[in-house]
Design a protein around this motif. Structure first.
Motif, PDB file in Angstrom:
ATOM      1  N   SER A  19       0.845  -1.208   0.000  1.00 20.17           N
ATOM      2  CA  SER A  19       0.000   0.000   0.000  1.00 20.17           C
ATOM      3  C   SER A  19       0.873   1.247   0.000  1.00 20.17           C
ATOM      4  N   ALA A  20       0.202   2.387  -0.111  1.00 15.13           N
ATOM      5  CA  ALA A  20       0.913   3.676  -0.090  1.00 15.13           C
ATOM      6  C   ALA A  20       1.659   3.857   1.237  1.00 15.13           C
ATOM      7  N   ALA A  21       1.203   3.199   2.305  1.00 16.22           N
ATOM      8  CA  ALA A  21       1.924   3.301   3.585  1.00 16.22           C
ATOM      9  C   ALA A  21       3.325   2.697   3.455  1.00 16.22           C
ATOM     10  N   ASP A  22       3.471   1.664   2.612  1.00 10.59           N
ATOM     11  CA  ASP A  22       4.804   1.091   2.400  1.00 10.59           C
ATOM     12  C   ASP A  22       5.714   2.077   1.675  1.00 10.59           C
ATOM     13  N   ILE A  23       5.122   2.901   0.824  1.00 13.28           N
ATOM     14  CA  ILE A  23       5.951   3.867   0.090  1.00 13.28           C
ATOM     15  C   ILE A  23       6.526   4.885   1.071  1.00 13.28           C
ATOM     16  N   VAL A  24       5.696   5.341   2.012  1.00 14.46           N
ATOM     17  CA  VAL A  24       6.174   6.325   2.990  1.00 14.46           C
ATOM     18  C   VAL A  24       7.200   5.676   3.924  1.00 14.46           C
ATOM     19  N   ILE A  25       6.875   4.521   4.464  1.00  8.79           N
ATOM     20  CA  ILE A  25       7.769   3.870   5.433  1.00  8.79           C
ATOM     21  C   ILE A  25       9.030   3.343   4.736  1.00  8.79           C
ATOM     22  N   GLY A  26       8.858   2.728   3.584  1.00  9.54           N
ATOM     23  CA  GLY A  26      10.000   2.162   2.858  1.00  9.54           C
ATOM     24  C   GLY A  26      10.975   3.238   2.401  1.00  9.54           C
ATOM     25  N   SER A  27      10.456   4.372   1.954  1.00  8.15           N
ATOM     26  CA  SER A  27      11.350   5.471   1.533  1.00  8.15           C
ATOM     27  C   SER A  27      12.169   5.957   2.714  1.00  8.15           C
ATOM     28  N   GLY A  28      11.508   6.111   3.862  1.00  9.70           N
ATOM     29  CA  GLY A  28      12.205   6.608   5.052  1.00  9.70           C
ATOM     30  C   GLY A  28      13.273   5.644   5.523  1.00  9.70           C
ATOM     31  N   LEU A  29      12.939   4.350   5.556  1.00  9.85           N
ATOM     32  CA  LEU A  29      13.929   3.358   6.006  1.00  9.85           C
ATOM     33  C   LEU A  29      15.080   3.248   5.015  1.00  9.85           C
ATOM     34  N   ASN A  30      14.761   3.274   3.738  1.00  9.67           N
ATOM     35  CA  ASN A  30      15.819   3.189   2.732  1.00  9.67           C
ATOM     36  C   ASN A  30      16.798   4.351   2.903  1.00  9.67           C
ATOM     37  N   PHE A  31      16.245   5.531   3.144  1.00 11.30           N
ATOM     38  CA  PHE A  31      17.079   6.735   3.294  1.00 11.30           C
ATOM     39  C   PHE A  31      17.896   6.681   4.583  1.00 11.30           C
ATOM     40  N   ALA A  32      17.194   6.462   5.710  1.00 12.15           N
ATOM     41  CA  ALA A  32      17.854   6.618   7.018  1.00 12.15           C
ATOM     42  C   ALA A  32      18.648   5.384   7.439  1.00 12.15           C
ATOM     43  N   VAL A  33      18.211   4.218   7.014  1.00 10.47           N
ATOM     44  CA  VAL A  33      18.892   2.982   7.438  1.00 10.47           C
ATOM     45  C   VAL A  33      19.887   2.526   6.371  1.00 10.47           C
ATOM     46  N   ARG A  34      19.414   2.396   5.137  1.00 10.56           N
ATOM     47  CA  ARG A  34      20.279   1.815   4.096  1.00 10.56           C
ATOM     48  C   ARG A  34      21.272   2.837   3.531  1.00 10.56           C
ATOM     49  N   LEU A  35      20.775   4.002   3.102  1.00  8.77           N
ATOM     50  CA  LEU A  35      21.673   4.930   2.397  1.00  8.77           C
ATOM     51  C   LEU A  35      22.552   5.734   3.344  1.00  8.77           C
ATOM     52  N   PHE A  36      21.951   6.271   4.409  1.00  9.03           N
ATOM     53  CA  PHE A  36      22.726   7.195   5.252  1.00  9.03           C
ATOM     54  C   PHE A  36      23.094   6.626   6.617  1.00  9.03           C
ATOM     55  N   LYS A  37      22.642   5.412   6.889  1.00  2.00           N
ATOM     56  CA  LYS A  37      23.029   4.718   8.125  1.00  2.00           C
ATOM     57  C   LYS A  37      22.879   5.615   9.364  1.00  2.00           C
ATOM     58  N   MET A  38      21.796   6.395   9.345  1.00  4.16           N
ATOM     59  CA  MET A  38      21.501   7.274  10.483  1.00  4.16           C
ATOM     60  C   MET A  38      20.957   6.470  11.649  1.00  4.16           C
ATOM     61  N   VAL A  39      20.334   5.341  11.313  1.00  3.83           N
ATOM     62  CA  VAL A  39      19.655   4.505  12.304  1.00  3.83           C
ATOM     63  C   VAL A  39      20.177   3.084  12.139  1.00  3.83           C
ATOM     64  N   PRO A  40      20.515   2.389  13.262  1.00  2.00           N
ATOM     65  CA  PRO A  40      21.000   1.008  13.128  1.00  2.00           C
ATOM     66  C   PRO A  40      19.966   0.108  12.469  1.00  2.00           C
ATOM     67  N   SER A  41      20.432  -0.759  11.595  1.00  2.00           N
ATOM     68  CA  SER A  41      19.498  -1.652  10.914  1.00  2.00           C
ATOM     69  C   SER A  41      19.104  -2.812  11.827  1.00  2.00           C
ATOM     70  N   ARG A  42      18.097  -3.518  11.413  1.00  4.92           N
ATOM     71  CA  ARG A  42      17.632  -4.738  12.082  1.00  4.92           C
ATOM     72  C   ARG A  42      17.277  -5.702  10.967  1.00  4.92           C
ATOM     73  N   PRO A  43      17.252  -7.005  11.246  1.00  6.29           N
ATOM     74  CA  PRO A  43      16.956  -7.960  10.163  1.00  6.29           C
ATOM     75  C   PRO A  43      15.626  -7.662   9.457  1.00  6.29           C
ATOM     76  N   SER A  44      14.603  -7.281  10.217  1.00  7.28           N
ATOM     77  CA  SER A  44      13.309  -7.010   9.579  1.00  7.28           C
ATOM     78  C   SER A  44      13.389  -5.772   8.688  1.00  7.28           C
ATOM     79  N   PHE A  45      14.170  -4.777   9.094  1.00 10.78           N
ATOM     80  CA  PHE A  45      14.321  -3.563   8.277  1.00 10.78           C
ATOM     81  C   PHE A  45      15.054  -3.909   6.977  1.00 10.78           C
ATOM     82  N   ASP A  46      16.117  -4.688   7.114  1.00  9.91           N
ATOM     83  CA  ASP A  46      16.905  -5.044   5.932  1.00  9.91           C
ATOM     84  C   ASP A  46      16.073  -5.810   4.908  1.00  9.91           C
ATOM     85  N   ALA A  47      15.324  -6.798   5.402  1.00  9.05           N
ATOM     86  CA  ALA A  47      14.521  -7.619   4.482  1.00  9.05           C
ATOM     87  C   ALA A  47      13.443  -6.759   3.812  1.00  9.05           C
ATOM     88  N   TYR A  48      12.842  -5.864   4.582  1.00 12.03           N
ATOM     89  CA  TYR A  48      11.781  -4.994   4.054  1.00 12.03           C
ATOM     90  C   TYR A  48      12.356  -4.035   3.008  1.00 12.03           C
TER      91      TYR A  48
END
Ligand SMILES: N[C@@H](CCC(=O)N[C@@H](CS)C(=O)NCC(=O)O)C(=O)O
Length: 197
Positions: free
Chosen positions: A149-178
């Protein structure tokens, strides 16, 4: 629709959204590095001087999550939002608001190491925000379960930015898989090429 966007910015979520719809739209480059977000013409659309923003005929709006909600309703055939009356809609709205209301400020708090009174802060404790998100994403594949859903677009964009690209927030297995699932979507990949300018 006209989408006002800037490369490598929070406009990414709106680009991803529009690509998910498959509907035609016009991209209006509003390069924040040149101050294009501060022109009188743009401020008439978004007085906050931030991208993204959207024009749809006489309607204009900003705030990435609001744009996601609007476009999902505008194109119901895309199934980016559960129908009104569907019990899943409760959780859809919850996550759509949780993203800018709790996840985003928690990310900024963790990245800046800002001490906050968790009772005064509407998002409470940052760690709890990530624990709640972790528990929801562990079930997967999407935040509502089987339905993207559109909620995944909002949440996924934020996690991709803050966790994957800029490593502002420590990752977790569920975040990585998502994040991996989000990144595997063709619309995400088109949006990523667009956002790189
Ligand atoms: N709450 C807004 C935030 C948008 C935002 O922060 N956009 C940034 C780019 S990532 C921006 O336009 N910055 C330009 C500036 O502050 O001058 C949303 O979710 O859409």
């Amino acid at each position: 629709m006209q989408l006002y966007w800037s490369p490598r910015s929070r406009s990414f979520s709106a680009l991803w959204l529009m690509e998910e719809t498959g509907q035609p739209y016009e991209r209006v480059l509003t390069d924040i590095s040149t101050g294009a977000q501060k022109t009188p013409e743009y401020l008439a659309i978004n007085p906050m001087a931030k991208v993204p923003a959207l024009r749809d005929g006489e309607a204009t709006l900003a705030e990435a999550a609001a744009i996601c909600a609007y476009v999902a309703e505008r194109y119901p055939e895309t199934r980016l939002a559960p129908d009104i009356g569907d019990p899943l809609r409760a959780k859809y709205l919850y996550w759509l608001f949780f993203a800018p209301g709790c996840i985003e400020p928690a990310m900024v708090q963790v990245a800046t190491k800002l001490e906050m009174n968790s009772v005064a802060a509407g998002w409470g404790e940052a760690q709890r925000v990530f624990d709640v998100l972790d528990a929801a994403l562990a079930k997967g594949p999407w935040i509502l379960g089987e339905n993207f859903s559109a909620a995944d677009i909002v949440i996924g964009s934020g996690l991709n930015f803050a966790v994957r690209l800029f490593k502002m927030v420590p990752s977790r297995p569920s975040f990585d898989a998502y994040i991996d699932r989000c990144r595997a979507r063709p619309a995400f990949q088109v949006a990523e090429k667009l956002t790189m300018g």
